[in-house]
Scaffold this motif. Structure first.
Motif, short mmCIF file in Angstrom:
data_model
loop_
_atom_site.label_atom_id
_atom_site.label_comp_id
_atom_site.label_asym_id
_atom_site.label_seq_id
_atom_site.Cartn_x
_atom_site.Cartn_y
_atom_site.Cartn_z
N THR A 1 28.92 8.40 -51.83
CA THR A 1 29.86 7.87 -52.85
C THR A 1 29.83 8.50 -53.76
O THR A 1 30.63 9.54 -54.63
CB THR A 1 30.91 7.37 -52.27
N PHE A 2 28.75 7.26 -54.30
CA PHE A 2 28.52 7.88 -55.85
C PHE A 2 27.60 8.95 -56.09
O PHE A 2 28.28 8.95 -57.56
CB PHE A 2 27.45 5.75 -55.99
N SER A 3 27.33 9.05 -55.74
CA SER A 3 26.20 9.99 -55.44
C SER A 3 27.51 11.70 -55.85
O SER A 3 27.00 12.20 -56.63
CB SER A 3 25.36 10.70 -54.34
N THR A 4 28.07 10.87 -55.15
CA THR A 4 29.23 12.90 -55.00
C THR A 4 29.66 12.29 -56.11
O THR A 4 30.35 13.87 -56.98
CB THR A 4 29.81 12.19 -53.82
N GLU B 1 41.14 11.16 -59.61
CA GLU B 1 41.57 11.93 -58.56
C GLU B 1 40.60 11.52 -57.88
O GLU B 1 40.98 11.46 -56.44
CB GLU B 1 42.41 12.89 -59.10
N ARG B 2 39.91 12.36 -58.35
CA ARG B 2 38.82 12.66 -57.33
C ARG B 2 38.01 11.18 -56.26
O ARG B 2 37.14 11.10 -55.58
CB ARG B 2 37.46 12.59 -58.11
N VAL B 3 38.18 9.63 -57.47
CA VAL B 3 38.43 9.03 -56.56
C VAL B 3 38.93 8.26 -55.59
O VAL B 3 38.26 7.95 -54.19
CB VAL B 3 37.43 7.14 -58.07
N ILE B 4 39.66 8.90 -55.80
CA ILE B 4 40.81 8.75 -54.58
C ILE B 4 40.96 9.29 -53.95
O ILE B 4 40.87 8.36 -52.50
CB ILE B 4 42.49 8.78 -55.55
N ASP B 5 40.58 10.42 -53.73
CA ASP B 5 40.19 11.31 -52.70
C ASP B 5 38.94 10.35 -51.73
O ASP B 5 38.63 10.38 -50.94
CB ASP B 5 39.86 12.81 -53.25
N GLN B 6 37.57 10.38 -52.42
CA GLN B 6 36.93 10.19 -51.98
C GLN B 6 36.04 8.66 -51.53
O GLN B 6 35.37 8.89 -50.38
CB GLN B 6 36.12 10.29 -53.60
N GLY C 1 38.70 7.67 -49.11
CA GLY C 1 39.43 7.55 -48.52
C GLY C 1 41.44 6.98 -49.03
O GLY C 1 41.57 6.74 -48.11
N LEU C 2 40.76 6.21 -49.68
CA LEU C 2 42.36 5.86 -50.03
C LEU C 2 43.37 6.11 -50.37
O LEU C 2 44.22 6.39 -50.05
CB LEU C 2 42.00 5.26 -51.92
N LYS C 3 43.69 7.64 -50.62
CA LYS C 3 45.31 8.25 -50.68
C LYS C 3 45.37 8.89 -49.15
O LYS C 3 46.22 8.34 -48.54
CB LYS C 3 44.60 9.84 -50.94
N ALA C 4 44.19 8.92 -48.31
CA ALA C 4 44.79 9.27 -46.65
C ALA C 4 44.96 7.42 -46.33
O ALA C 4 45.60 7.63 -44.91
CB ALA C 4 43.74 9.27 -46.40
N GLU C 5 44.59 6.44 -46.57
CA GLU C 5 45.16 5.59 -46.56
C GLU C 5 46.15 5.13 -46.73
O GLU C 5 46.83 5.08 -45.90
CB GLU C 5 44.23 4.67 -46.60
N VAL C 6 46.76 5.68 -47.28
CA VAL C 6 47.68 4.68 -48.71
C VAL C 6 48.80 6.57 -47.90
O VAL C 6 49.67 5.62 -47.25
CB VAL C 6 47.81 5.17 -49.62
N GLU C 7 49.13 6.93 -47.64
CA GLU C 7 49.72 8.50 -48.11
C GLU C 7 49.45 7.65 -45.43
O GLU C 7 50.66 8.54 -45.33
CB GLU C 7 49.02 10.20 -47.76
N ALA C 8 48.99 7.42 -44.81
CA ALA C 8 49.55 6.93 -43.75
C ALA C 8 50.31 5.96 -43.46
O ALA C 8 50.76 5.85 -42.17
CB ALA C 8 48.10 7.04 -42.63
#
Length: 195
Positions: free
Chosen positions: A133-136, A150-155, A157-164
């Motif tokens: 994750t940190f390397s990405t 935005e990349r941190v939120i996506d990477q 998995g927080l975006k997917a988690e809160v959208e669920a």
């Protein structure tokens, strides 16, 4: 008997709220998690913040493995220092990189392996995921604060988690969006500002 009472349907309806302003946003769990990643990206020596990430819900590294990881970081500091105090300050990220490099599941224990330092195979798997994750994310730290947030939120998995949660209409989703807007506002008002 009062504790046995089942709440009525209207009692269990969650109250919607939204924290406003940057200080209110920084106190929310979702934004705080993003902030922890940003702090470690900006300063890899922030092992105190990295421990929060490691011990959190995503990686669930236990106290025994955290202690062993800290011991490995200290050992690396002693091993590579030539009396230079700065060199002695090896970080947990250094220890994670070292363990991943030397970990060979199913092979005999070597001196630098995770097993020889008391770190479980399960923890090594999770540490590998964190390292990836940190390397990405690291290359994105030069692309501007808003893009990085935005990349941190996506990477992670927080975006997917809160959208669920509630189909993306959750308070957490709104707070993350507000944090991205705050980052964008900061970036526009302070073009030379850094992470």
């Amino acid at each position: 008997e009062a504790f046995d009472r089942q709440p009525a349907a209207e009692d269990s309806t969650p109250l919607r709220y939204e924290r406003t302003g940057l200080s209110g946003l920084l106190g929310t769990p979702e934004v705080h998690e993003v902030l922890c990643y940003l702090q470690v990206l900006a300063d890899p020596t922030r092992s105190d913040v990295l421990i929060r990430i490691l011990a959190g819900d995503k990686y669930r590294i236990g106290p025994k493995d955290l202690y062993a990881l800290g011991s490995r970081a200290a050992q690396l500091g002693r091993q590579f220092s030539d009396g230079d105090e700065l060199e002695e300050q090896r970080t947990l990220l250094d220890a994670i990189a070292d363990l991943i490099r030397n970990h060979r599941p199913g092979q005999q224990t070597s001196r630098g392996s995770a097993e020889s330092h008391g770190i479980s195979d399960q923890a090594v798997g999770r540490l590998t995921e964190l390292w990836d994750t940190f390397s990405t994310l690291r290359p994105w730290s030069t692309q501007g604060l808003t893009v990085l947030v935005e990349r941190v939120i996506d990477q992670i998995g927080l975006k997917a988690e809160v959208e669920a949660k509630l189909g993306g209409a959750s308070t957490a989703s709104h707070q993350l969006s507000a944090f991205v807007e705050e980052a964008e506002s900061f970036e526009l008002s302070s073009p030379q500002g850094t992470l």
